[in-house]
Design a protein around this motif. Structure first.
Motif, PDB file in Angstrom:
ATOM      1  N   LEU A   6      32.336  46.078  28.612  1.00  0.00           N
ATOM      2  CA  LEU A   6      33.338  47.145  28.577  1.00  0.00           C
ATOM      3  C   LEU A   6      34.719  46.612  28.969  1.00  0.00           C
ATOM      4  CD1 LEU A   6      31.821  50.406  30.121  1.00  0.00           C
ATOM      5  CD2 LEU A   6      32.806  50.118  27.859  1.00  0.00           C
ATOM      6  N   ARG A   7      34.766  45.878  30.057  1.00  0.00           N
ATOM      7  CA  ARG A   7      36.050  45.373  30.541  1.00  0.00           C
ATOM      8  C   ARG A   7      36.647  44.348  29.586  1.00  0.00           C
ATOM      9  NH1 ARG A   7      34.928  43.396  36.376  1.00  0.00           N
ATOM     10  NH2 ARG A   7      37.145  42.903  36.316  1.00  0.00           N
ATOM     11  N   GLU A   8      35.793  43.541  28.965  1.00  0.00           N
ATOM     12  CA  GLU A   8      36.285  42.539  28.023  1.00  0.00           C
ATOM     13  C   GLU A   8      36.866  43.183  26.764  1.00  0.00           C
ATOM     14  OE1 GLU A   8      32.986  40.007  27.330  1.00  0.00           O
ATOM     15  OE2 GLU A   8      33.018  39.130  29.350  1.00  0.00           O
ATOM     16  N   LEU A   9      36.371  44.369  26.414  1.00  0.00           N
ATOM     17  CA  LEU A   9      36.847  45.049  25.205  1.00  0.00           C
ATOM     18  C   LEU A   9      38.150  45.810  25.420  1.00  0.00           C
ATOM     19  CD1 LEU A   9      33.492  46.462  23.783  1.00  0.00           C
ATOM     20  CD2 LEU A   9      34.886  44.639  22.790  1.00  0.00           C
ATOM     21  N   VAL A  10      38.523  46.054  26.679  1.00  0.00           N
ATOM     22  CA  VAL A  10      39.697  46.882  26.966  1.00  0.00           C
ATOM     23  C   VAL A  10      40.960  46.414  26.249  1.00  0.00           C
ATOM     24  CG1 VAL A  10      41.317  47.544  28.793  1.00  0.00           C
ATOM     25  CG2 VAL A  10      38.886  47.887  29.111  1.00  0.00           C
ATOM     26  N   VAL A 112      51.633  42.515  37.682  1.00  0.00           N
ATOM     27  CA  VAL A 112      50.274  42.231  38.135  1.00  0.00           C
ATOM     28  C   VAL A 112      49.418  43.487  38.046  1.00  0.00           C
ATOM     29  CG1 VAL A 112      48.901  41.748  40.198  1.00  0.00           C
ATOM     30  CG2 VAL A 112      50.820  40.257  39.599  1.00  0.00           C
ATOM     31  N   ALA A 113      49.924  44.595  38.558  1.00  0.00           N
ATOM     32  CA  ALA A 113      49.153  45.842  38.547  1.00  0.00           C
ATOM     33  C   ALA A 113      48.843  46.288  37.125  1.00  0.00           C
ATOM     34  CB  ALA A 113      49.929  46.930  39.284  1.00  0.00           C
ATOM     35  N   LEU A 114      49.832  46.215  36.244  1.00  0.00           N
ATOM     36  CA  LEU A 114      49.623  46.652  34.864  1.00  0.00           C
ATOM     37  C   LEU A 114      48.653  45.726  34.142  1.00  0.00           C
ATOM     38  CD1 LEU A 114      50.455  48.833  32.870  1.00  0.00           C
ATOM     39  CD2 LEU A 114      52.338  47.358  32.133  1.00  0.00           C
ATOM     40  N   THR A 115      48.725  44.438  34.398  1.00  0.00           N
ATOM     41  CA  THR A 115      47.795  43.492  33.779  1.00  0.00           C
ATOM     42  C   THR A 115      46.364  43.789  34.211  1.00  0.00           C
ATOM     43  OG1 THR A 115      49.468  41.748  33.652  1.00  0.00           O
ATOM     44  CG2 THR A 115      47.171  41.052  33.574  1.00  0.00           C
ATOM     45  N   LEU A 116      46.166  44.045  35.503  1.00  0.00           N
ATOM     46  CA  LEU A 116      44.822  44.331  35.993  1.00  0.00           C
ATOM     47  C   LEU A 116      44.280  45.627  35.407  1.00  0.00           C
ATOM     48  CD1 LEU A 116      45.193  43.309  39.730  1.00  0.00           C
ATOM     49  CD2 LEU A 116      43.828  42.152  37.986  1.00  0.00           C
ATOM     50  N   ARG A 117      45.158  46.590  35.201  1.00  0.00           N
ATOM     51  CA  ARG A 117      44.724  47.885  34.663  1.00  0.00           C
ATOM     52  C   ARG A 117      44.502  47.820  33.151  1.00  0.00           C
ATOM     53  NH1 ARG A 117      44.548  53.854  35.819  1.00  0.00           N
ATOM     54  NH2 ARG A 117      44.510  54.695  33.723  1.00  0.00           N
ATOM     55  N   VAL A 119      44.791  45.105  30.876  1.00  0.00           N
ATOM     56  CA  VAL A 119      44.064  43.967  30.306  1.00  0.00           C
ATOM     57  C   VAL A 119      42.736  43.765  31.013  1.00  0.00           C
ATOM     58  CG1 VAL A 119      44.185  41.523  29.709  1.00  0.00           C
ATOM     59  CG2 VAL A 119      46.275  42.877  29.752  1.00  0.00           C
ATOM     60  N   GLY A 120      42.742  43.938  32.340  1.00  0.00           N
ATOM     61  CA  GLY A 120      41.527  43.699  33.100  1.00  0.00           C
ATOM     62  C   GLY A 120      40.542  44.852  33.098  1.00  0.00           C
ATOM     63  N   GLU A 184      38.588  37.589  39.034  1.00  0.00           N
ATOM     64  CA  GLU A 184      39.193  38.367  37.950  1.00  0.00           C
ATOM     65  C   GLU A 184      40.284  37.568  37.250  1.00  0.00           C
ATOM     66  OE1 GLU A 184      39.897  41.607  35.425  1.00  0.00           O
ATOM     67  OE2 GLU A 184      38.194  41.041  36.677  1.00  0.00           O
ATOM     68  N   ALA A 185      41.088  36.836  38.018  1.00  0.00           N
ATOM     69  CA  ALA A 185      42.147  36.021  37.415  1.00  0.00           C
ATOM     70  C   ALA A 185      41.554  34.936  36.522  1.00  0.00           C
ATOM     71  CB  ALA A 185      43.004  35.391  38.514  1.00  0.00           C
ATOM     72  N   ILE A 186      40.447  34.344  36.959  1.00  0.00           N
ATOM     73  CA  ILE A 186      39.786  33.328  36.135  1.00  0.00           C
ATOM     74  C   ILE A 186      39.287  33.954  34.833  1.00  0.00           C
ATOM     75  CG2 ILE A 186      37.757  31.830  35.995  1.00  0.00           C
ATOM     76  CD1 ILE A 186      38.142  31.261  38.994  1.00  0.00           C
ATOM     77  N   ARG A 187      38.684  35.131  34.931  1.00  0.00           N
ATOM     78  CA  ARG A 187      38.189  35.802  33.714  1.00  0.00           C
ATOM     79  C   ARG A 187      39.318  36.085  32.738  1.00  0.00           C
ATOM     80  NH1 ARG A 187      37.413  40.761  31.357  1.00  0.00           N
ATOM     81  NH2 ARG A 187      38.624  41.872  32.940  1.00  0.00           N
ATOM     82  N   LEU A 188      40.438  36.603  33.256  1.00  0.00           N
ATOM     83  CA  LEU A 188      41.558  36.936  32.386  1.00  0.00           C
ATOM     84  C   LEU A 188      42.199  35.675  31.798  1.00  0.00           C
ATOM     85  CD1 LEU A 188      43.228  39.814  34.433  1.00  0.00           C
ATOM     86  CD2 LEU A 188      41.842  40.014  32.368  1.00  0.00           C
ATOM     87  N   THR A 189      42.250  34.605  32.581  1.00  0.00           N
ATOM     88  CA  THR A 189      42.835  33.367  32.076  1.00  0.00           C
ATOM     89  C   THR A 189      41.932  32.741  31.025  1.00  0.00           C
ATOM     90  OG1 THR A 189      43.887  33.035  34.233  1.00  0.00           O
ATOM     91  CG2 THR A 189      43.864  31.157  32.752  1.00  0.00           C
ATOM     92  N   ARG A 190      40.610  32.833  31.213  1.00  0.00           N
ATOM     93  CA  ARG A 190      39.692  32.380  30.154  1.00  0.00           C
ATOM     94  C   ARG A 190      39.956  33.151  28.862  1.00  0.00           C
ATOM     95  NH1 ARG A 190      35.382  29.326  31.952  1.00  0.00           N
ATOM     96  NH2 ARG A 190      34.639  29.662  34.091  1.00  0.00           N
ATOM     97  N   GLN A 191      40.131  34.448  29.007  1.00  0.00           N
ATOM     98  CA  GLN A 191      40.372  35.305  27.848  1.00  0.00           C
ATOM     99  C   GLN A 191      41.662  34.914  27.147  1.00  0.00           C
ATOM    100  OE1 GLN A 191      39.410  39.770  27.814  1.00  0.00           O
ATOM    101  NE2 GLN A 191      41.583  39.745  28.282  1.00  0.00           N
ATOM    102  N   LEU A 192      42.708  34.647  27.936  1.00  0.00           N
ATOM    103  CA  LEU A 192      43.988  34.228  27.365  1.00  0.00           C
ATOM    104  C   LEU A 192      43.854  32.875  26.689  1.00  0.00           C
ATOM    105  CD1 LEU A 192      47.032  34.750  27.023  1.00  0.00           C
ATOM    106  CD2 LEU A 192      47.387  33.661  29.250  1.00  0.00           C
TER     107      LEU A 192
END
Length: 381
Positions: A6-10, A112-117, A119-120, A184-192
């Motif tokens: 779910l989070r990866e599809l956001v 940071v807050a908007l990215t977590l909401r 994208v994350g 969470e930062a690692i997950r988002l950076t992998r995604q990027l």
């Protein structure tokens, strides 16, 4: 139900809505509403096309919101008619969404807050708990950020460097509340990294993996800090280290060195040493020199001074440290360490006590206080 899916599809789902003409703020709310529906309905029956399902539900919720706020005609002139349900398509808007959430018009905290909401996929409550602020405060921050970027349209590629710095800020927050922001930062950076072949994205991912690999050894059972030199290296995560080195080597092979690649190279040299004595301090100093080509950061210069003290002796490190502002955070701690190595225990004890008084967190203050007490005990015997 697969919560990680779910989070990866956001970001992909949000990107689809924005590309169809939805304004960012309303689209993001619609995606969050769709996630709530998914949490409620997917445990009973998970759809065969999860992304398509989320896009369809989110789009309908966006249209409902658009009609409810009295702007149906204006919005429908842009978005026209609801697309028929079906596969969501293969266009990947993730990179543009990263750019949007790290837009230069936003403050670092808002980005940071908007990215977590957005994208994350984290909830406002989760983000608030992670940053130890009231949920209402975080909700206002996110709401203002969404309004700021609602009308942004990209006529040219966004700035990857800005996105990377936002993710680095997330990583440095570490862990608090019920969200592990480092993970969470690692997950988002992998995604990027999966949607762009930018060397500095790879450099940041490598840096995160190498630092995160040492995490199990950084604190004792009572929560006290364990300095790098005293860590039990058998507790380091060798799988993460191997991955970090592999990612770094691939980035360096492209021969476009940058700040985060240089930082990752320093971390890799620490990770490569089986014991403190085997650390290649000469090469670490050389990498700090490379790092300073990209950022004349006082913190980098301070760290270089400590490394130089290891490579060429404490007096060389103290000479380099003397060129910096004594008000620099951790200056007193670095000076204390180098003076202790040079045999000046009284000076070192005094500086450790000064460093403890200005420490930014309790664990660091306790560690520095213990260092001062240890030296004072030696001086009395």
């Amino acid at each position: 139900m697969n919560g990680s899916l779910l989070r990866e599809l956001v970001p992909a789902v949000l990107g689809v809505l924005v590309r169809r003409g939805a304004d960012f703020a309303t689209a993001e709310d619609a995606v969050q509403d769709a996630l709530v529906e998914a949490v409620r309905r997917w445990p009973v029956e998970e759809p065969r096309d999860p992304k398509g399902w989320l896009v369809t539900v989110a789009w309908r919720k966006f249209l409902d919101a658009a009609r409810a706020d009295g702007s149906r005609r204006r919005r429908e002139e842009r978005v026209e008619v609801e697309p028929a349900p079906g596969p969501a398509g293969e266009v990947d808007d993730t990179l543009q969404l990263y750019f949007l959430c790290a837009h230069p018009s936003l403050s670092p905290a808002s980005a940071v807050a908007l990215t977590l909401r957005a994208v994350g996929g984290l909830t406002t409550r989760q983000i608030a708990r992670a940053y130890l602020v009231p949920e209402a405060t975080m909700a206002q921050r996110i709401s203002r950020a969404k309004r700021t970027v609602s009308d942004v349209r990209f006529s040219r590629p966004g700035d990857v460097a800005t996105v990377v710095r936002v993710l680095y800020l997330v990583f440095n927050e570490g862990y608090s509340g019920d969200v592990d922001l480092a993970a969470e930062a690692i997950r988002l950076t992998r995604q990027l990294a999966a949607v762009t072949r930018h060397e500095e994205v790879s450099g940041l991912l490598a840096l995160m993996l190498l630092h995160h690999a040492r995490r199990p050894a950084r604190t004792r059972a009572d929560g006290s800090l364990v300095p790098l030199a005293e860590q039990d290296r058998s507790r380091w995560d060798t799988r993460l280290i191997a991955e970090g080195v592999e990612v770094l080597q691939a980035a360096l092979a492209r021969d476009r060195l940058g700040e985060f690649q240089a930082q990752a190279a320093i971390a890799a040299l620490h990770a490569d040493a089986r014991t403190v004595a085997e650390t290649d301090w000469v090469q670490i100093v050389e990498w700090y020199d490379e790092l300073l080509r990209f950022t004349d950061s006082p913190v980098a210069r301070l760290n270089r001074a400590v490394a130089l003290g290891e490579a060429d002796g404490p007096r060389a490190g103290l000479a380099a440290l003397a060129e910096l502002d004594p008000a620099l955070p951790r200056y007193a701690a670095a000076a204390a360490y180098l003076h202790e190595r040079d045999g000046e225990l009284a000076t070192a004890a005094r500086l450790y006590a000064e460093a403890a008084a200005s420490a930014s967190n309790l664990a660091e203050r306790d560690h520095l206080t213990r260092q001062a007490a240890r030296l004072n005990t030696r001086l009395r015997t």
